[in-house]
Write a protein that holds these residues in place. Structure first.
Motif, mmCIF file in Angstrom:
data_model
loop_
_atom_site.group_PDB
_atom_site.id
_atom_site.type_symbol
_atom_site.label_atom_id
_atom_site.label_comp_id
_atom_site.label_asym_id
_atom_site.label_seq_id
_atom_site.Cartn_x
_atom_site.Cartn_y
_atom_site.Cartn_z
ATOM 1 N N UNK A 44 -33.400 5.741 -27.525
ATOM 2 C CA UNK A 44 -32.151 5.053 -27.190
ATOM 3 C C UNK A 44 -31.352 4.667 -28.433
ATOM 4 N N UNK A 45 -32.029 4.530 -29.580
ATOM 5 C CA UNK A 45 -31.323 4.210 -30.822
ATOM 6 C C UNK A 45 -30.620 5.435 -31.407
ATOM 7 N N UNK A 46 -30.888 6.603 -30.832
ATOM 8 C CA UNK A 46 -30.185 7.810 -31.263
ATOM 9 C C UNK A 46 -30.816 8.544 -32.429
ATOM 10 N N UNK A 47 -32.079 8.276 -32.708
ATOM 11 C CA UNK A 47 -32.753 9.010 -33.777
ATOM 12 C C UNK A 47 -32.953 10.466 -33.349
ATOM 13 N N UNK A 48 -32.958 11.369 -34.303
ATOM 14 C CA UNK A 48 -33.193 12.770 -34.004
ATOM 15 C C UNK A 48 -34.571 12.927 -33.367
ATOM 16 N N UNK A 49 -34.691 13.905 -32.495
ATOM 17 C CA UNK A 49 -35.979 14.152 -31.853
ATOM 18 C C UNK A 49 -37.054 14.491 -32.877
ATOM 19 N N UNK A 50 -36.656 15.228 -33.919
ATOM 20 C CA UNK A 50 -37.623 15.580 -34.965
ATOM 21 C C UNK A 50 -38.144 14.333 -35.670
ATOM 22 N N UNK A 51 -37.263 13.354 -35.894
ATOM 23 C CA UNK A 51 -37.670 12.099 -36.521
ATOM 24 C C UNK A 51 -38.639 11.349 -35.625
ATOM 25 N N UNK A 52 -38.309 11.271 -34.343
ATOM 26 C CA UNK A 52 -39.175 10.580 -33.387
ATOM 27 C C UNK A 52 -40.545 11.233 -33.299
ATOM 28 N N UNK A 53 -40.571 12.563 -33.201
ATOM 29 C CA UNK A 53 -41.841 13.280 -33.078
ATOM 30 C C UNK A 53 -42.674 13.180 -34.350
ATOM 31 N N UNK A 54 -42.006 13.233 -35.511
ATOM 32 C CA UNK A 54 -42.715 13.087 -36.788
ATOM 33 C C UNK A 54 -43.394 11.723 -36.851
ATOM 34 N N UNK A 55 -42.642 10.689 -36.508
ATOM 35 C CA UNK A 55 -43.164 9.329 -36.536
ATOM 36 C C UNK A 55 -44.359 9.196 -35.598
ATOM 37 N N UNK A 56 -44.184 9.652 -34.359
ATOM 38 C CA UNK A 56 -45.221 9.482 -33.351
ATOM 39 C C UNK A 56 -46.457 10.329 -33.655
ATOM 40 N N UNK A 57 -46.249 11.511 -34.235
ATOM 41 C CA UNK A 57 -47.393 12.363 -34.573
ATOM 42 C C UNK A 57 -48.300 11.662 -35.576
ATOM 43 N N UNK A 58 -47.723 11.162 -36.654
ATOM 44 C CA UNK A 58 -48.551 10.521 -37.672
ATOM 45 C C UNK A 58 -49.076 9.169 -37.210
ATOM 46 N N UNK A 59 -48.313 8.475 -36.376
ATOM 47 C CA UNK A 59 -48.828 7.247 -35.766
ATOM 48 C C UNK A 59 -50.031 7.578 -34.885
ATOM 49 N N UNK A 60 -49.945 8.720 -34.177
ATOM 50 C CA UNK A 60 -51.019 9.137 -33.281
ATOM 51 C C UNK A 60 -52.288 9.560 -33.992
ATOM 52 N N UNK A 61 -52.168 10.107 -35.207
ATOM 53 C CA UNK A 61 -53.369 10.614 -35.897
ATOM 54 C C UNK A 61 -54.033 9.549 -36.769
ATOM 55 N N UNK A 62 -53.387 8.410 -36.993
ATOM 56 C CA UNK A 62 -53.949 7.421 -37.914
ATOM 57 C C UNK A 62 -55.234 6.771 -37.376
ATOM 58 N N UNK A 63 -55.258 6.440 -36.092
ATOM 59 C CA UNK A 63 -56.478 5.837 -35.537
ATOM 60 C C UNK A 63 -57.638 6.825 -35.514
#
Length: 222
Positions: free
Chosen positions: A140-159
């Motif tokens: 909703x903040x308008x970030x690029x999909x690539x930015x969102x996916x990059x963030x979530x991917x690395x957030x997902x692999x940290x645990x």
């Protein structure tokens, strides 16, 4: 399998966020209350007894260090660990500070996960609503999909990464009790904050109270 499940919790959160509308986020409060109560219960029922098998005041010190670490991280994450995200729509640059603080939090919470406890279930239940809210606000903040996916991917692999290191590096086992105590402090802060924030203006909410009671009962019976 544990690593995959932890990562898929974030994927599930992103998929749900894609179909959410803003008004639907209000329904997340009950889920957040459930996840906070479940995480707190697993911490109290399983992790605390483990670190206090040999009682020592120093364990309390490490728990307090965990609480202080989480308070410090939240200066930068703005409370994203418990469902609060504040992104500025005019700033589309990658939120590195948010990313780093959340990554440290996610990395640390992977260390105590083992076959001897039910923390895996608690972390998955905790991650799904956080991932939903993170994803929704990025979208909703308008970030690029690539930015969102990059963030979530690395957030997902940290645990999973934290859990992998815990399982495969001997030096971590030497400080297992101390590290677990620090993570307990992190969990205590995050879970209690979720519960406090889920009762705005200290009003009684039957659905949230029921969710908390069910979560505590489930955690006890596992």
């Amino acid at each position: 399998m544990n690593y995959l499940l932890l990562f898929l919790a974030v994927v599930a959160g992103y998929i749900v966020a894609l179909i959410l509308r803003k008004k639907d986020l209000k329904n997340m409060e009950v889920f957040m209350a459930f996840s906070g109560a479940f995480l707190l219960s697993i911490t109290v029922f399983e992790l605390l007894p483990k670190v206090f098998e040999s009682p020592s005041k120093s364990i309390g010190v490490y728990i307090m260090l965990g609480i202080l670490l989480q308070i410090f991280l939240e200066f930068f994450s703005k409370g994203a660990e418990h469902g609060h995200v504040h992104l500025h729509s005019e700033n589309k640059h990658f939120p590195w500070i948010l990313f780093i603080s959340l990554s440290i939090h996610a990395f640390m919470e992977g260390f105590p996960i083992s076959e001897e406890n039910n923390l895996l279930v608690a972390i998955i239940i905790h991650k799904i609503p956080v991932a939903i809210i993170l994803s929704f606000f990025f979208i909703t903040a308008g970030y690029k999909q690539s930015t969102t996916l990059f963030f979530l991917f690395f957030f997902g692999v940290m645990t999973p990464l934290g859990n992998f290191i815990s399982n495969h590096y001997e030096f971590v086992h030497q400080y297992e009790t101390q590290i677990t105590a620090v993570v307990i402090g992190i969990f205590l802060h995050v879970s209690t904050t979720i519960l406090f924030e889920s009762s705005k203006n200290h009003k009684f909410h039957p659905a949230k109270m029921a969710a908390v009671i069910v979560a505590i009962g489930m955690a006890y019976l596992l």
